[in-house]
Enzyme design. Sequence first.
Site, PDB file in Angstrom:
ATOM      1  N   ASP A  96      -1.111  76.892 -27.198  1.00 59.33           N
ATOM      2  CA  ASP A  96      -1.500  77.518 -28.448  1.00 59.33           C
ATOM      3  C   ASP A  96      -0.321  77.973 -29.313  1.00 59.33           C
ATOM      4  O   ASP A  96       0.386  78.926 -28.983  1.00 59.33           O
ATOM      5  CB  ASP A  96      -2.390  78.716 -28.149  1.00 59.33           C
ATOM      6  CG  ASP A  96      -3.629  78.321 -27.368  1.00 59.33           C
ATOM      7  OD1 ASP A  96      -3.631  77.234 -26.779  1.00 59.33           O
ATOM      8  OD2 ASP A  96      -4.590  79.107 -27.338  1.00 59.33           O
ATOM      9  N   HIS A 150      -4.543  84.669 -23.224  1.00 61.84           N
ATOM     10  CA  HIS A 150      -5.899  84.474 -23.700  1.00 61.84           C
ATOM     11  C   HIS A 150      -6.697  83.903 -22.526  1.00 61.84           C
ATOM     12  O   HIS A 150      -6.170  83.137 -21.709  1.00 61.84           O
ATOM     13  CB  HIS A 150      -5.950  83.529 -24.903  1.00 61.84           C
ATOM     14  CG  HIS A 150      -5.634  84.205 -26.196  1.00 61.84           C
ATOM     15  ND1 HIS A 150      -5.181  83.538 -27.309  1.00 61.84           N
ATOM     16  CD2 HIS A 150      -5.721  85.525 -26.560  1.00 61.84           C
ATOM     17  CE1 HIS A 150      -5.002  84.397 -28.301  1.00 61.84           C
ATOM     18  NE2 HIS A 150      -5.318  85.601 -27.874  1.00 61.84           N
ATOM     19  N   HIS A 198      -6.742  70.453 -24.857  1.00 58.91           N
ATOM     20  CA  HIS A 198      -7.152  71.745 -25.435  1.00 58.91           C
ATOM     21  C   HIS A 198      -7.983  71.517 -26.702  1.00 58.91           C
ATOM     22  O   HIS A 198      -7.627  71.919 -27.793  1.00 58.91           O
ATOM     23  CB  HIS A 198      -5.910  72.592 -25.736  1.00 58.91           C
ATOM     24  CG  HIS A 198      -6.222  74.032 -26.028  1.00 58.91           C
ATOM     25  ND1 HIS A 198      -6.504  74.483 -27.304  1.00 58.91           N
ATOM     26  CD2 HIS A 198      -6.258  75.124 -25.221  1.00 58.91           C
ATOM     27  CE1 HIS A 198      -6.704  75.801 -27.262  1.00 58.91           C
ATOM     28  NE2 HIS A 198      -6.565  76.208 -26.008  1.00 58.91           N
ATOM     29  N   ASP A 213      -8.884  81.621 -21.830  1.00 58.40           N
ATOM     30  CA  ASP A 213      -9.002  80.211 -21.465  1.00 58.40           C
ATOM     31  C   ASP A 213      -7.726  79.663 -20.835  1.00 58.40           C
ATOM     32  O   ASP A 213      -7.694  78.518 -20.381  1.00 58.40           O
ATOM     33  CB  ASP A 213      -9.420  79.363 -22.674  1.00 58.40           C
ATOM     34  CG  ASP A 213      -8.521  79.535 -23.886  1.00 58.40           C
ATOM     35  OD1 ASP A 213      -8.002  80.643 -24.092  1.00 58.40           O
ATOM     36  OD2 ASP A 213      -8.349  78.555 -24.645  1.00 58.40           O
ATOM     37  N   HIS A 214      -6.685  80.483 -20.783  1.00 57.24           N
ATOM     38  CA  HIS A 214      -5.423  80.063 -20.182  1.00 57.24           C
ATOM     39  C   HIS A 214      -5.064  80.859 -18.926  1.00 57.24           C
ATOM     40  O   HIS A 214      -4.048  80.556 -18.302  1.00 57.24           O
ATOM     41  CB  HIS A 214      -4.286  80.185 -21.194  1.00 57.24           C
ATOM     42  CG  HIS A 214      -4.444  79.278 -22.377  1.00 57.24           C
ATOM     43  ND1 HIS A 214      -3.794  78.073 -22.487  1.00 57.24           N
ATOM     44  CD2 HIS A 214      -5.211  79.410 -23.496  1.00 57.24           C
ATOM     45  CE1 HIS A 214      -4.142  77.490 -23.630  1.00 57.24           C
ATOM     46  NE2 HIS A 214      -5.003  78.283 -24.249  1.00 57.24           N
ATOM     47  N   HIS A 221       0.336  82.196 -22.190  1.00 52.78           N
ATOM     48  CA  HIS A 221      -0.036  83.443 -22.855  1.00 52.78           C
ATOM     49  C   HIS A 221      -1.312  83.981 -22.199  1.00 52.78           C
ATOM     50  O   HIS A 221      -1.907  83.335 -21.339  1.00 52.78           O
ATOM     51  CB  HIS A 221      -0.225  83.241 -24.357  1.00 52.78           C
ATOM     52  CG  HIS A 221      -1.362  82.327 -24.715  1.00 52.78           C
ATOM     53  ND1 HIS A 221      -1.363  80.975 -24.451  1.00 52.78           N
ATOM     54  CD2 HIS A 221      -2.554  82.569 -25.332  1.00 52.78           C
ATOM     55  CE1 HIS A 221      -2.480  80.421 -24.896  1.00 52.78           C
ATOM     56  NE2 HIS A 221      -3.230  81.377 -25.423  1.00 52.78           N
TER      57      HIS A 221
END
Length: 304
Positions: free
Chosen positions: A208, A65, A266, A67-68, A63
């Site tokens: 997530d 976001h 994570h 941090d990814h 996805h």
Amino acid sequence: MSSRELVVLGTASQVPTRQRAQNGYLLRWDGTGLLFDPGEGTQRQMLLAGVAASEIDRICLTHFHGDHCLGVPGIVQRLSLDRVAHPVHAHYPASGREYFRRLRNATAFYEVADLREEPVHDDGPVATGDFGTLTARRLEHSVESFGYRLTEPDGRRMLPDRLAAAGITGRFVREVQRAGFVEVDGRRVDLADVSEVRRGQSFAFVMDTRLCDGVFALADGVDMLVIESTFLASEAELARHVGHLTAGDAGRVAAECGVRTLVLTHFSQRYTDPRCFSEEAAAAFGGEIVVAEDLSTIPMPKRR
């Protein structure tokens, strides 16, 4: 060195800490390299872990976001800087196509790498090849998110003692593998007579998400499950509210799905003792549990 292993580049969630960089995971699968969720700083973590850009064959984003995915610009530019000769395929949620375009073109650079975007629209296979089948399944988060599963088909393992007993040598071994049977001295010998099933290996990557059908479908029977465990049970309500899992949730998934090796990662920056995650997951899951550490390498378990 194992030909199938997970190189952990970063294990933090929302923000990096002194001990943990943001997400990043390279799965070495024989001759194929799959880079999952490269967060900020992934390029440097690759250097520290001894991972070359030329090892990357596929980039898989769950996805959009930060941090990814904030490591994407550095990875994309490094592919061109190092003049990686083979095509690199990029899989990501189709709803984030504009985000990927911005990340890919974040700064001026001379693009020579062959980066092929393959947005994921729905559940199902996204790629097949010598490595097996890469499948995506929809997860439940605050933005569209997909998890990934890599599955190798079952094969056959030739049994030398049975080959010898059947009088099969040389080219006849290749023939029985190709055709499924061979004629020897007027006798038919089938492949099943001189071999046994070699179970294909499988790997799942779940980030997530709340608990949902997609999580269990991805994890079903896999040899290795890499799964977020952002929170502990004391924050279970918060986890559900913001679309995340606890270590206990991860352990439950592993137990119900028959996972062999559970890799927790994570982690929220609020926790300082990683043992808490393994202890909580172990209350539900009795198999192998690994609390991922930056720059560590986790081998795939041996075949069943």
